[in-house]
Design a protein around this motif. Structure first.
Motif, short mmCIF file in Angstrom:
data_model
loop_
_atom_site.label_atom_id
_atom_site.label_comp_id
_atom_site.label_asym_id
_atom_site.label_seq_id
_atom_site.Cartn_x
_atom_site.Cartn_y
_atom_site.Cartn_z
N CYS A 98 -8.16 29.44 42.73
CA CYS A 98 -6.87 29.96 42.78
C CYS A 98 -5.70 29.12 42.97
N ARG A 99 -4.50 29.57 42.56
CA ARG A 99 -3.26 28.58 42.48
C ARG A 99 -2.96 28.07 43.85
N CYS A 100 -3.32 28.93 44.84
CA CYS A 100 -3.27 28.29 46.43
C CYS A 100 -4.10 27.32 46.47
N GLY A 101 -5.14 26.90 45.64
CA GLY A 101 -5.86 25.93 46.09
C GLY A 101 -7.26 26.17 46.44
N ASN A 102 -7.44 27.45 47.05
CA ASN A 102 -8.75 28.03 47.24
C ASN A 102 -9.52 28.82 46.35
N HIS A 103 -10.86 29.07 46.46
CA HIS A 103 -11.67 29.53 45.62
C HIS A 103 -12.06 31.03 45.86
N GLY A 104 -12.13 32.02 44.89
CA GLY A 104 -12.66 33.03 45.01
C GLY A 104 -11.61 34.23 45.74
N CYS A 105 -10.35 33.61 45.63
CA CYS A 105 -9.33 34.76 46.09
C CYS A 105 -9.29 36.03 45.47
N VAL A 106 -9.01 37.11 46.35
CA VAL A 106 -8.61 38.46 45.70
C VAL A 106 -7.82 38.67 44.57
N GLU A 107 -6.73 37.57 44.71
CA GLU A 107 -5.88 37.59 43.42
C GLU A 107 -6.26 37.10 42.18
N THR A 108 -7.37 36.13 42.18
CA THR A 108 -8.03 35.65 41.00
C THR A 108 -8.90 36.77 40.19
N TYR A 109 -8.94 37.99 40.80
CA TYR A 109 -9.87 38.96 40.38
C TYR A 109 -9.08 39.93 39.94
N VAL A 110 -7.94 40.47 40.54
CA VAL A 110 -7.35 41.72 40.29
C VAL A 110 -5.99 41.46 39.92
N GLY A 111 -5.20 40.33 40.18
CA GLY A 111 -4.06 39.94 39.61
C GLY A 111 -3.91 40.11 38.04
N ALA A 112 -2.85 40.16 37.54
CA ALA A 112 -2.72 40.18 36.21
C ALA A 112 -3.34 38.94 35.40
N LEU A 113 -3.41 37.78 35.91
CA LEU A 113 -4.09 36.54 35.21
C LEU A 113 -5.55 36.81 35.53
N GLY A 114 -5.92 37.36 36.59
CA GLY A 114 -7.36 37.64 37.05
C GLY A 114 -7.93 38.67 35.89
N ILE A 115 -7.32 39.72 35.72
CA ILE A 115 -7.59 40.64 35.04
C ILE A 115 -7.68 40.27 33.32
N MET A 116 -6.94 39.30 32.99
CA MET A 116 -6.94 38.69 31.62
C MET A 116 -8.28 38.01 31.69
N GLN A 117 -8.52 37.10 32.85
CA GLN A 117 -9.77 36.60 32.76
C GLN A 117 -10.97 37.29 32.79
N ASN A 118 -10.95 38.62 33.36
CA ASN A 118 -12.05 39.48 33.12
C ASN A 118 -12.19 39.99 31.86
N LEU A 119 -11.29 40.01 31.06
CA LEU A 119 -11.08 40.42 29.67
C LEU A 119 -11.75 39.35 28.94
N ARG A 120 -11.49 38.07 29.10
CA ARG A 120 -11.64 36.94 28.32
C ARG A 120 -13.10 36.67 28.53
N GLU A 121 -13.58 36.97 29.60
CA GLU A 121 -15.33 36.40 30.02
C GLU A 121 -16.07 37.60 29.24
N LEU A 122 -15.43 38.92 29.36
CA LEU A 122 -16.16 40.03 28.50
C LEU A 122 -16.15 39.99 27.09
N SER A 123 -14.92 39.78 26.44
CA SER A 123 -14.74 39.66 25.21
C SER A 123 -13.83 38.67 24.63
N PRO A 124 -14.22 37.22 24.55
CA PRO A 124 -13.39 36.21 24.31
C PRO A 124 -12.26 36.49 23.03
N ARG A 125 -12.84 37.04 22.19
CA ARG A 125 -11.92 37.24 20.88
C ARG A 125 -11.33 38.82 20.90
#
Length: 412
Positions: free
Chosen positions: A253-280
């Motif tokens: 997470c940009r706060c320096g910790n790992h596994g924060c709620v924001e990294t999975y449900v914030g806009a950037l986290g949702i983009m990462q969810n999409l990237r991991e499921l379907s990179p292209r």
């Protein structure tokens, strides 16, 4: 513990009376006393003060089946203007309200990546504030104040943005910087508090003693209404739920910790969810959060299986996090707010409700409902405008106290 002075209490009571009037005008002094829990004599005094300030006005009498008719008062919408500023990671949105908190003008400035330097943010806010004042055609003297919401931890007394992890801000004197360009009184807080107040005044938390307003944007957090009022915490830092751990040793997470709620449900986290499921996936717009979330919303509506799966996965994380809030705080309502929640809408809500039901304890879950924010305007701007109103009433209280001291001062 900091004790409130009699002036603080009077200001708070004046604010509460005005809040009830804004929500339900016209009304009688007797109804105001019942709604606020104050004595009729106290309400009558406060109404008199607000009449003197021209913030409210007499509007006649209510129909009576017998006995003395009750006088009615209402907010004087033209008695002043308030400005709310929503500074987010990707935009600055500003709205100008009349005293009844009706929107008179809106302006938005887009923030491109790399524009998060304080001087650039100040420039965007200055331009948008100037725009709404010009659009509404209000005189400067009518603007009672500007409420400014900025992400992260803030010191509302000093006007300092103490820590905004998404921008790497540390102790930025934001209100001092803004005051060099904006002549109106300025009041600082963050979007968690602003959204919670907006829902408490006009939205899904109205009439509820305990509520949680979950902000879903680039950043994530939870505005808390506990015991019928806004809960700030001892250092005005309550609600940083987005930086609690959801996944041990998870995403950085940009706060320096790992596994924060924001990294999975914030806009950037949702983009990462999409990237991991379907990179292209064509739904993914690298570097553009808004376009990606919009594409996901459209994809879900069209039945795109990738979009549906991303929203389901996001809801699974979000539901687990909300279940913790339900178990710990036992709120009557959880409100999904901010732009990501608004864009993903009912499909996200339905999946979240199912996920929360899988994780929350039965008793607190039975007393709770989860809803989307019903506020049609920007809830952060609306809440920020109430901070400006609160500040204006505090200023009036200080002036009255100073005047009273001057009248009682001994002559030389």
């Amino acid at each position: 513990m900091k004790r409130g002075t009699s002036r603080d209490i009077r200001t708070a009571n004046r604010y509460e009376v005005l809040r009830q009037l804004i929500a339900a005008s016209p009304t009688s002094r007797q109804e105001l006393a019942a709604a606020t829990g104050l004595s009729l004599a106290t309400v009558a005094t406060l109404v008199g003060e607000l009449l003197d300030l021209r913030m409210i006005t007499e509007v006649g009498f209510e129909d009576s089946a017998g006995g003395r008719p009750r006088g009615l008062v209402a907010v004087n919408a033209s008695g002043g203007a308030l400005i709310g500023v929503d500074i987010a990671e990707t935009y600055v949105h500003v709205e100008l309200f009349d005293l009844a908190l009706n929107v008179l003008a809106r302006a938005e400035e887009h923030m491109r990546p790399g524009e998060s330097r304080p001087e650039r943010v100040v420039a965007h806010v200055t331009a948008a504030v100037g725009s709404v004042v010009a659009q509404a055609g209000v005189e400067a003297a009518r603007v009672l104040g500007v409420g400014v919401s900025v992400p992260g931890q803030v010191d509302r007394d000093t006007g300092v943005a103490e820590y905004a992890p998404n921008w790497d801000w540390h102790d930025v004197p934001l209100l001092d910087l803004l005051s060099e360009h904006i002549a109106y009184p300025l009041h600082l807080d963050n979007p968690l508090r602003a959204s919670a107040v907006a829902e408490l005044w006009f939205g899904a938390a109205r009439g509820h003693g305990d509520a949680v307003v979950v902000n879903l944007g680039t950043g994530v957090g939870a505005g808390l209404v506990l015991g019928g009022g806004l809960h700030r915490g001892v250092s005005n830092s309550a609600g940083e739920w987005g930086h609690t751990t959801l996944v041990l040793d998870g995403r950085l997470c940009r706060c320096g910790n790992h596994g924060c709620v924001e990294t999975y449900v914030g806009a950037l986290g949702i983009m990462q969810n999409l990237r991991e499921l379907s990179p292209r996936s064509p739904l993914l717009h690298p570097g553009d959060q808004t376009a990606t979330i919009d594409a996901l919303a459209a994809g879900v509506a069209a039945g795109d299986p990738v979009a549906v799966k991303v929203v389901q996965d996001t809801a699974r994380y979000l539901g687990a996090g909300i279940a913790v809030l339900v178990n710990v705080l036992n709120p009557e309502v959880v409100v999904l707010s901010s732009w990501v929640a608004a864009r993903l809408g009912e499909p996200l809500l339905d999946e979240v409700c199912e996920a929360v039901a899988r994780h929350a304890l039965r008793r607190p879950l039975a007393a709770n409902r989860i809803v989307l924010s019903p506020i049609p305007t920007d809830p952060v701007c609306l809440g920020a405008a109430t901070f400006a109103l609160e500040g204006a009433l505090q200023t009036v209280g200080r002036r009255q106290a100073a005047g009273a001291r001057g009248r009682t001062a001994p002559s030389a």
